[in-house]
Scaffold this active site. Structure first.
Site, PDB file in Angstrom:
ATOM      1  N   ASP A  68      42.046  38.177  43.242  1.00  0.00           N
ATOM      2  CA  ASP A  68      42.003  36.663  42.503  1.00  0.00           C
ATOM      3  C   ASP A  68      40.455  36.069  42.535  1.00  0.00           C
ATOM      4  O   ASP A  68      39.612  36.730  43.814  1.00  0.00           O
ATOM      5  CB  ASP A  68      43.016  35.891  43.379  1.00  0.00           C
ATOM      6  CG  ASP A  68      43.173  34.669  42.724  1.00  0.00           C
ATOM      7  OD1 ASP A  68      43.061  34.551  41.367  1.00  0.00           O
ATOM      8  OD2 ASP A  68      43.867  33.797  43.063  1.00  0.00           O
ATOM      9  N   GLY A  69      40.211  35.269  41.859  1.00  0.00           N
ATOM     10  CA  GLY A  69      38.916  34.423  42.120  1.00  0.00           C
ATOM     11  C   GLY A  69      37.928  34.839  40.886  1.00  0.00           C
ATOM     12  O   GLY A  69      36.721  34.203  41.015  1.00  0.00           O
ATOM     13  N   GLY A 120      37.585  34.152  37.869  1.00  0.00           N
ATOM     14  CA  GLY A 120      37.306  32.778  37.005  1.00  0.00           C
ATOM     15  C   GLY A 120      36.466  31.588  37.824  1.00  0.00           C
ATOM     16  O   GLY A 120      35.530  31.432  37.336  1.00  0.00           O
ATOM     17  N   ARG A 121      36.655  31.697  39.054  1.00  0.00           N
ATOM     18  CA  ARG A 121      35.836  30.562  39.887  1.00  0.00           C
ATOM     19  C   ARG A 121      34.507  31.221  40.111  1.00  0.00           C
ATOM     20  O   ARG A 121      33.704  30.240  40.318  1.00  0.00           O
ATOM     21  CB  ARG A 121      36.885  30.391  41.509  1.00  0.00           C
ATOM     22  CG  ARG A 121      37.810  29.387  41.306  1.00  0.00           C
ATOM     23  CD  ARG A 121      38.898  29.416  42.307  1.00  0.00           C
ATOM     24  NE  ARG A 121      39.804  30.375  42.114  1.00  0.00           N
ATOM     25  CZ  ARG A 121      40.763  30.660  43.002  1.00  0.00           C
ATOM     26  NH1 ARG A 121      40.800  30.082  44.145  1.00  0.00           N
ATOM     27  NH2 ARG A 121      41.748  31.671  42.633  1.00  0.00           N
ATOM     28  N   ARG A 130      33.990  33.244  31.876  1.00  0.00           N
ATOM     29  CA  ARG A 130      35.249  33.893  32.857  1.00  0.00           C
ATOM     30  C   ARG A 130      35.088  35.335  32.773  1.00  0.00           C
ATOM     31  O   ARG A 130      35.335  36.102  33.600  1.00  0.00           O
ATOM     32  CB  ARG A 130      36.647  33.350  32.178  1.00  0.00           C
ATOM     33  CG  ARG A 130      36.925  31.942  32.697  1.00  0.00           C
ATOM     34  CD  ARG A 130      38.404  31.426  32.312  1.00  0.00           C
ATOM     35  NE  ARG A 130      39.407  32.140  32.761  1.00  0.00           N
ATOM     36  CZ  ARG A 130      39.823  32.107  34.060  1.00  0.00           C
ATOM     37  NH1 ARG A 130      39.352  30.835  34.789  1.00  0.00           N
ATOM     38  NH2 ARG A 130      40.658  32.943  34.739  1.00  0.00           N
ATOM     39  N   HIS A 145      35.524  38.742  35.373  1.00  0.00           N
ATOM     40  CA  HIS A 145      36.210  39.914  35.199  1.00  0.00           C
ATOM     41  C   HIS A 145      35.549  41.246  35.538  1.00  0.00           C
ATOM     42  O   HIS A 145      35.928  42.109  35.676  1.00  0.00           O
ATOM     43  CB  HIS A 145      37.031  39.831  34.025  1.00  0.00           C
ATOM     44  CG  HIS A 145      38.029  38.757  34.113  1.00  0.00           C
ATOM     45  ND1 HIS A 145      39.055  38.379  34.987  1.00  0.00           N
ATOM     46  CD2 HIS A 145      38.489  37.673  32.837  1.00  0.00           C
ATOM     47  CE1 HIS A 145      39.659  37.323  34.586  1.00  0.00           C
ATOM     48  NE2 HIS A 145      39.508  36.925  33.528  1.00  0.00           N
ATOM     49  N   ASN A 183      49.916  36.491  32.764  1.00  0.00           N
ATOM     50  CA  ASN A 183      48.610  36.550  31.938  1.00  0.00           C
ATOM     51  C   ASN A 183      48.737  36.584  30.617  1.00  0.00           C
ATOM     52  O   ASN A 183      47.610  36.206  30.308  1.00  0.00           O
ATOM     53  CB  ASN A 183      47.789  37.792  32.736  1.00  0.00           C
ATOM     54  CG  ASN A 183      47.423  37.423  34.375  1.00  0.00           C
ATOM     55  OD1 ASN A 183      47.145  38.439  34.933  1.00  0.00           O
ATOM     56  ND2 ASN A 183      47.323  35.981  34.746  1.00  0.00           N
ATOM     57  N   TRP A 184      49.885  37.006  30.148  1.00  0.00           N
ATOM     58  CA  TRP A 184      49.757  37.066  28.692  1.00  0.00           C
ATOM     59  C   TRP A 184      49.632  35.624  27.982  1.00  0.00           C
ATOM     60  O   TRP A 184      49.487  35.236  26.815  1.00  0.00           O
ATOM     61  CB  TRP A 184      51.067  37.652  28.145  1.00  0.00           C
ATOM     62  CG  TRP A 184      51.291  39.079  28.343  1.00  0.00           C
ATOM     63  CD1 TRP A 184      52.190  39.918  29.219  1.00  0.00           C
ATOM     64  CD2 TRP A 184      50.461  40.186  27.993  1.00  0.00           C
ATOM     65  NE1 TRP A 184      51.960  41.134  29.266  1.00  0.00           N
ATOM     66  CE2 TRP A 184      50.934  41.417  28.295  1.00  0.00           C
ATOM     67  CE3 TRP A 184      49.529  40.169  26.991  1.00  0.00           C
ATOM     68  CZ2 TRP A 184      50.190  42.579  27.734  1.00  0.00           C
ATOM     69  CZ3 TRP A 184      48.804  41.430  26.568  1.00  0.00           C
ATOM     70  CH2 TRP A 184      49.096  42.622  27.113  1.00  0.00           C
ATOM     71  N   ARG A 218      47.450  33.514  28.827  1.00  0.00           N
ATOM     72  CA  ARG A 218      45.916  33.009  28.931  1.00  0.00           C
ATOM     73  C   ARG A 218      45.557  33.025  27.656  1.00  0.00           C
ATOM     74  O   ARG A 218      46.209  33.794  26.505  1.00  0.00           O
ATOM     75  CB  ARG A 218      45.221  34.111  29.739  1.00  0.00           C
ATOM     76  CG  ARG A 218      45.624  33.865  31.191  1.00  0.00           C
ATOM     77  CD  ARG A 218      44.560  34.419  32.135  1.00  0.00           C
ATOM     78  NE  ARG A 218      44.924  34.137  33.547  1.00  0.00           N
ATOM     79  CZ  ARG A 218      43.910  34.478  34.557  1.00  0.00           C
ATOM     80  NH1 ARG A 218      42.818  34.611  34.395  1.00  0.00           N
ATOM     81  NH2 ARG A 218      44.445  34.065  35.726  1.00  0.00           N
ATOM     82  N   SER A 278      52.633  35.406  44.262  1.00  0.00           N
ATOM     83  CA  SER A 278      52.388  35.583  42.817  1.00  0.00           C
ATOM     84  C   SER A 278      53.280  36.466  42.009  1.00  0.00           C
ATOM     85  O   SER A 278      52.431  37.184  41.286  1.00  0.00           O
ATOM     86  CB  SER A 278      51.071  35.504  42.481  1.00  0.00           C
ATOM     87  OG  SER A 278      50.080  34.459  42.804  1.00  0.00           O
TER      88      SER A 278
HETATM   89  C1  FPP Z   1      42.474  36.858  38.805  1.00  0.00           C
HETATM   90  O1  FPP Z   1      41.455  36.244  38.792  1.00  0.00           O
HETATM   91  C2  FPP Z   1      42.158  38.358  37.871  1.00  0.00           C
HETATM   92  C3  FPP Z   1      42.975  38.742  36.897  1.00  0.00           C
HETATM   93  C4  FPP Z   1      43.856  38.134  35.986  1.00  0.00           C
HETATM   94  C5  FPP Z   1      42.619  39.913  36.270  1.00  0.00           C
HETATM   95  C6  FPP Z   1      42.043  41.181  37.338  1.00  0.00           C
HETATM   96  C7  FPP Z   1      40.972  42.139  36.646  1.00  0.00           C
HETATM   97  C8  FPP Z   1      40.136  42.714  37.039  1.00  0.00           C
HETATM   98  C9  FPP Z   1      39.490  42.301  38.436  1.00  0.00           C
HETATM   99  C10 FPP Z   1      39.056  43.681  36.017  1.00  0.00           C
HETATM  100  C11 FPP Z   1      39.487  44.499  35.212  1.00  0.00           C
HETATM  101  C12 FPP Z   1      40.456  45.495  36.101  1.00  0.00           C
HETATM  102  C13 FPP Z   1      40.375  46.648  36.137  1.00  0.00           C
HETATM  103  C14 FPP Z   1      41.351  47.530  36.874  1.00  0.00           C
HETATM  104  C15 FPP Z   1      39.135  47.645  35.506  1.00  0.00           C
HETATM  105  P1  FPP Z   1      41.392  34.773  37.834  1.00  0.00           P
HETATM  106  O2  FPP Z   1      41.037  34.992  36.415  1.00  0.00           O
HETATM  107  O3  FPP Z   1      42.824  34.187  38.004  1.00  0.00           O
HETATM  108  O4  FPP Z   1      40.652  33.893  38.738  1.00  0.00           O
HETATM  109  P2  FPP Z   1      40.421  32.311  39.032  1.00  0.00           P
HETATM  110  O5  FPP Z   1      41.937  32.195  39.662  1.00  0.00           O
HETATM  111  O6  FPP Z   1      39.547  31.931  39.600  1.00  0.00           O
HETATM  112  O7  FPP Z   1      40.497  31.599  37.651  1.00  0.00           O
END
Ligand code: FPP
Length: 243
Positions: free
Chosen positions: A22-23, A25-26, A35, A39, A70-71, A73, A198
């Site tokens: 997680d994190g 986006g932040r 964002r 990733h 996540n779909w 988003r 989650s």
């Molecule tokens: C959560 O961060 C992360 C995800 C929803 C996607 C995870 C994907 C990756 C780490 C990269 C691709 C994966 C592979 C296996 C190559 P968030 O976007 O919810 O962050 P936030 O809470 O800070 O907004």
């Protein structure tokens, strides 16, 4: 994933580590980036995590890469994540072979775009014989969806008369989950400080040790994973028994 680093493989090293990454986006926001850049940088942390698990002797690593939620988003972010996943599968295949790591996936894989599913199936088939460790990607994964699907399967068998409902127990449910052959995680790591599960492996994490760090996933490096494993090593697991 055999080998050695600061911590060597042994009874105090978890067999299976699961991670809520997680994190992203932040991290992007903090760095004034879009964002997807978070990733992309998160995919680097994925590579590091696979290598570190191999060094530490952790045999199973499950990564929450895309949830059923996540779909919801924006389409641009979903498309970018799917592209990143496909690229990761293409780029990492060589290293998976080199380290004898088997790739598996859990989730509603039929939801994935055909191009991703084809690549995923290809790499899973090509690495199926490896015995050096297992990388499990949770994709379009939701734990409640998984448990509901297991209940549906069990109900179907009972209706067909091939299963006696009176015999249904914990082992029956576990046997109908997405990957019944994979042991439950010993340690669950969540990055970015959120104290939530989650909808991740709710059944399988029943007795796991939980470790939450404030480090954002794109900043998560080998030393952070080693620290989590060190903390795990010092914990006394009781499984509901006396110490
Ligand atoms: C959560 O961060 C992360 C995800 C929803 C996607 C995870 C994907 C990756 C780490 C990269 C691709 C994966 C592979 C296996 C190559 P968030 O976007 O919810 O962050 P936030 O809470 O800070 O907004």
């Amino acid at each position: 994933m055999a080998g050695s680093a600061q911590i060597t493989a042994g009874p105090r090293v978890p067999v299976h580590v699961a991670v809520i990454m997680d994190g992203n986006g932040r991290w992007a926001k903090q760095n004034g980036l879009q964002r997807i850049k978070g990733h992309e940088r998160g995919a680097e942390s994925v590579r590091m995590a696979i290598r570190t698990c191999r060094k530490l002797g952790i045999r199973y690593l499950t990564l929450y890469a895309f949830s059923v939620e996540n779909w919801g988003r924006p389409k641009a972010e979903i498309d970018a994540l799917m592209r990143l996943l496909r690229k990761f599968l293409r780029d990492e295949e060589h290293e998976l072979h080199e380290n004898k790591v088997r790739l598996r996936a859990i989730g509603r894989l039929a939801d994935l775009p055909e191009s991703v599913r084809a690549e995923l199936n290809r790499v899973m088939a090509a690495t199926a014989h490896h015995t050096g460790g297992t990388l499990v990607l949770a994709l379009s994964y939701g734990s409640r969806t998984e448990i509901a699907a297991a209940a549906r399967d069990i109900a179907r068998q009972a209706k067909a008369g091939t299963l006696d409902p009176e015999t249904v127990n914990e082992a029956t449910v576990a046997a109908h989950l997405y990957a019944p052959d994979i042991p439950d995680p010993d340690l669950m790591i969540r990055t970015s400080g959120e104290m939530r599960l989650s909808n991740f492996l709710l059944w399988q994490l029943s007795y796991a040790e939980l470790y939450v760090t404030d480090v954002l996933w794109p900043d998560f490096r080998e030393e952070h994973l080693v620290k989590a494993v060190e903390e795990f090593s010092g914990r006394q697991r009781r499984f509901g028994l006396l110490g």
